[in-house]
Scaffold this motif. Structure first.
Motif, short mmCIF file in Angstrom:
data_model
loop_
_atom_site.label_atom_id
_atom_site.label_comp_id
_atom_site.label_asym_id
_atom_site.label_seq_id
_atom_site.Cartn_x
_atom_site.Cartn_y
_atom_site.Cartn_z
N ARG A 65 0.82 -1.21 0.00
CA ARG A 65 0.00 0.00 0.00
C ARG A 65 0.86 1.26 0.00
O ARG A 65 0.46 2.29 -0.55
N ASN A 66 2.04 1.18 0.60
CA ASN A 66 2.92 2.35 0.66
C ASN A 66 3.50 2.70 -0.71
O ASN A 66 4.00 3.81 -0.91
N LEU A 67 3.44 1.75 -1.64
CA LEU A 67 4.01 1.97 -2.97
C LEU A 67 2.96 2.16 -4.05
O LEU A 67 3.29 2.52 -5.18
N GLN A 68 1.70 1.93 -3.74
CA GLN A 68 0.67 1.94 -4.78
C GLN A 68 0.58 3.28 -5.51
O GLN A 68 0.53 3.33 -6.74
N ILE A 69 0.55 4.37 -4.77
CA ILE A 69 0.48 5.70 -5.41
C ILE A 69 1.78 6.01 -6.14
O ILE A 69 1.78 6.55 -7.25
N GLU A 70 2.91 5.63 -5.54
CA GLU A 70 4.21 5.89 -6.16
C GLU A 70 4.34 5.15 -7.49
O GLU A 70 4.80 5.73 -8.49
N VAL A 71 3.92 3.91 -7.53
CA VAL A 71 3.99 3.14 -8.78
C VAL A 71 3.02 3.71 -9.81
O VAL A 71 3.34 3.81 -11.00
N PHE A 72 1.85 4.14 -9.36
CA PHE A 72 0.88 4.75 -10.28
C PHE A 72 1.45 6.03 -10.89
O PHE A 72 1.33 6.25 -12.11
N ASN A 73 2.08 6.85 -10.08
CA ASN A 73 2.69 8.08 -10.60
C ASN A 73 3.83 7.76 -11.57
O ASN A 73 4.02 8.47 -12.58
N TYR A 74 4.55 6.72 -11.27
CA TYR A 74 5.63 6.26 -12.16
C TYR A 74 5.06 5.84 -13.52
O TYR A 74 5.61 6.17 -14.58
N ILE A 75 3.94 5.15 -13.49
CA ILE A 75 3.28 4.71 -14.73
C ILE A 75 2.82 5.91 -15.55
O ILE A 75 3.00 5.97 -16.77
N LEU A 76 2.23 6.90 -14.88
CA LEU A 76 1.77 8.10 -15.59
C LEU A 76 2.93 8.86 -16.23
O LEU A 76 2.78 9.43 -17.31
N ALA A 77 4.06 8.86 -15.57
CA ALA A 77 5.22 9.61 -16.06
C ALA A 77 5.94 8.89 -17.20
O ALA A 77 6.79 9.48 -17.87
N ALA A 78 5.60 7.62 -17.43
CA ALA A 78 6.33 6.82 -18.42
C ALA A 78 5.96 7.17 -19.86
O ALA A 78 6.68 6.82 -20.79
N ASN A 79 4.81 7.85 -20.05
CA ASN A 79 4.36 8.22 -21.40
C ASN A 79 4.26 7.02 -22.34
O ASN A 79 4.83 7.00 -23.44
N PHE A 80 3.51 6.02 -21.90
CA PHE A 80 3.26 4.85 -22.73
C PHE A 80 2.32 5.21 -23.88
O PHE A 80 1.68 6.26 -23.87
N LYS A 81 2.20 4.30 -24.83
CA LYS A 81 1.25 4.48 -25.92
C LYS A 81 -0.18 4.37 -25.37
O LYS A 81 -0.41 3.77 -24.32
N GLU A 82 -1.12 4.93 -26.11
CA GLU A 82 -2.52 4.96 -25.66
C GLU A 82 -3.05 3.56 -25.37
O GLU A 82 -3.75 3.33 -24.38
N GLU A 83 -2.70 2.59 -26.23
CA GLU A 83 -3.19 1.22 -26.04
C GLU A 83 -2.65 0.61 -24.75
O GLU A 83 -3.37 -0.10 -24.03
N VAL A 84 -1.40 0.92 -24.43
CA VAL A 84 -0.79 0.40 -23.20
C VAL A 84 -1.50 0.99 -21.98
O VAL A 84 -1.84 0.26 -21.04
N TYR A 85 -1.76 2.30 -22.01
CA TYR A 85 -2.48 2.93 -20.90
C TYR A 85 -3.89 2.36 -20.77
O TYR A 85 -4.38 2.15 -19.65
N SER A 86 -4.52 2.09 -21.89
CA SER A 86 -5.87 1.53 -21.86
C SER A 86 -5.88 0.17 -21.15
O SER A 86 -6.75 -0.11 -20.31
N ASN A 87 -4.90 -0.67 -21.47
CA ASN A 87 -4.82 -1.99 -20.84
C ASN A 87 -4.40 -1.90 -19.37
O ASN A 87 -4.90 -2.66 -18.53
N LEU A 88 -3.50 -0.97 -19.07
CA LEU A 88 -3.10 -0.78 -17.67
C LEU A 88 -4.29 -0.36 -16.82
O LEU A 88 -4.46 -0.84 -15.69
N ALA A 89 -5.10 0.54 -17.37
CA ALA A 89 -6.27 1.03 -16.62
C ALA A 89 -7.22 -0.12 -16.28
O ALA A 89 -7.79 -0.17 -15.19
N LYS A 90 -7.36 -1.06 -17.21
CA LYS A 90 -8.23 -2.21 -16.98
C LYS A 90 -7.62 -3.19 -15.97
O LYS A 90 -8.34 -4.02 -15.38
N SER A 91 -6.30 -3.09 -15.78
CA SER A 91 -5.61 -4.03 -14.89
C SER A 91 -5.56 -3.56 -13.44
O SER A 91 -5.20 -4.33 -12.56
#
Length: 258
Positions: free
Chosen positions: A148-174
């Motif tokens: 739980r202490n890392l959940q927000i940090e990992v989420f912010n890391y994911i947002l900062a990665a600038n993945f392709k739209e399809e990757v973000y779409s699948n991540l959101a579902k996961s």
């Protein structure tokens, strides 16, 4: 290799097992002299026989036992990782020095447990970006059960990665948790799919963050039922469209105390 086939009496009926599960085949053969010879020089067997088999399909426990073996050097383990078609289910007990090879070769199951394990180490986060992209953001397992202490940090890391739209779409579902909306998330274009997929919990006070931001409409679409219930307390009998709700929220002269 030919000598092994002669010793083990390989023919059409057992050649496929010999090719696909060579180590297990030998251990199940009952040839104690051969088994002992391999166990005494496992590195020699792996480098000269095992990695030269083009269609190896050994079970995960066999592959994992090899890379956990402290008597094998890293070079041999790297060869095994690149050769194997197996993906490790979880990284428990795996030497951190092998994470790089496993990530590059995509030989780890794409799960939130493994992603959090690698992220926690720190030094392989750039490779983790590539790993997530390589798997199109299709991550198995539960995000909610991770640290739980890392959940927000990992989420912010994911947002900062600038993945392709399809990757973000699948991540959101996961992702099976809901974050709290902030002004930074409201403005972040990479948040859009996460907002639409319900990764942000509804809170009427979020409206103060969302006015005239990129994620205004996604938030309205995702939480329209909750927002309509809130607004009906003040505008009973009215039907609101997303655009009309946005106009009300953006109206600086209109004050609604929720």
């Amino acid at each position: 290799m030919d000598n092994l086939k002669i010793i083990l009496d390989i023919n059409e009926s057992n050649e496929l097992d010999f090719e696909e599960k060579n180590f297990s085949f030998i251990n199940d053969s009952g040839n104690q002299n051969l088994i002992k010879k391999i166990n005494n020089n496992l590195s020699g067997y792996l480098n000269n026989v095992y990695v030269k088999l083009s269609n190896s399909k050994e079970a995960e426990e066999v592959f994992k036992a090899f890379i956990l073996n402290k008597n094998l050097d890293k070079e041999t383990k790297t060869k095994l990782i690149n050769h194997s078609k197996i993906k490790i289910e979880n990284l428990k007990n795996i030497d951190e020095q092998l994470y790089e090879d496993l990530l590059i070769a995509n030989k780890i199951k794409a799960s939130w447990g493994n992603i959090f394990t690698v992220y926690r180490i720190g030094q392989y986060r750039d490779l983790l970006n590539e790993f997530i992209s390589l798997n199109d953001g299709k991550i198995k397992g539960s995000y909610a059960t991770q640290d739980r202490n890392l959940q927000i940090e990992v989420f912010n890391y994911i947002l900062a990665a600038n993945f392709k739209e399809e990757v973000y779409s699948n991540l959101a579902k996961s992702i099976d948790v809901q974050f709290a909306m902030t002004s930074a998330y409201a403005k972040n274009e990479n948040c859009e799919q996460f907002v639409l997929d319900g990764c942000f919990a509804y809170n009427v006070r979020d409206i103060s963050f969302l006015s005239n931001t990129h994620n205004m409409f996604p938030y309205l679409i995702c939480h329209q039922d909750e927002i309509l219930k809130t607004m009906s307390r003040f505008f009973s009998g009215h039907t609101f469209s997303a655009t009309y709700m946005k106009d009300i929220i953006d109206d600086k002269d209109l004050s609604i105390e929720f």
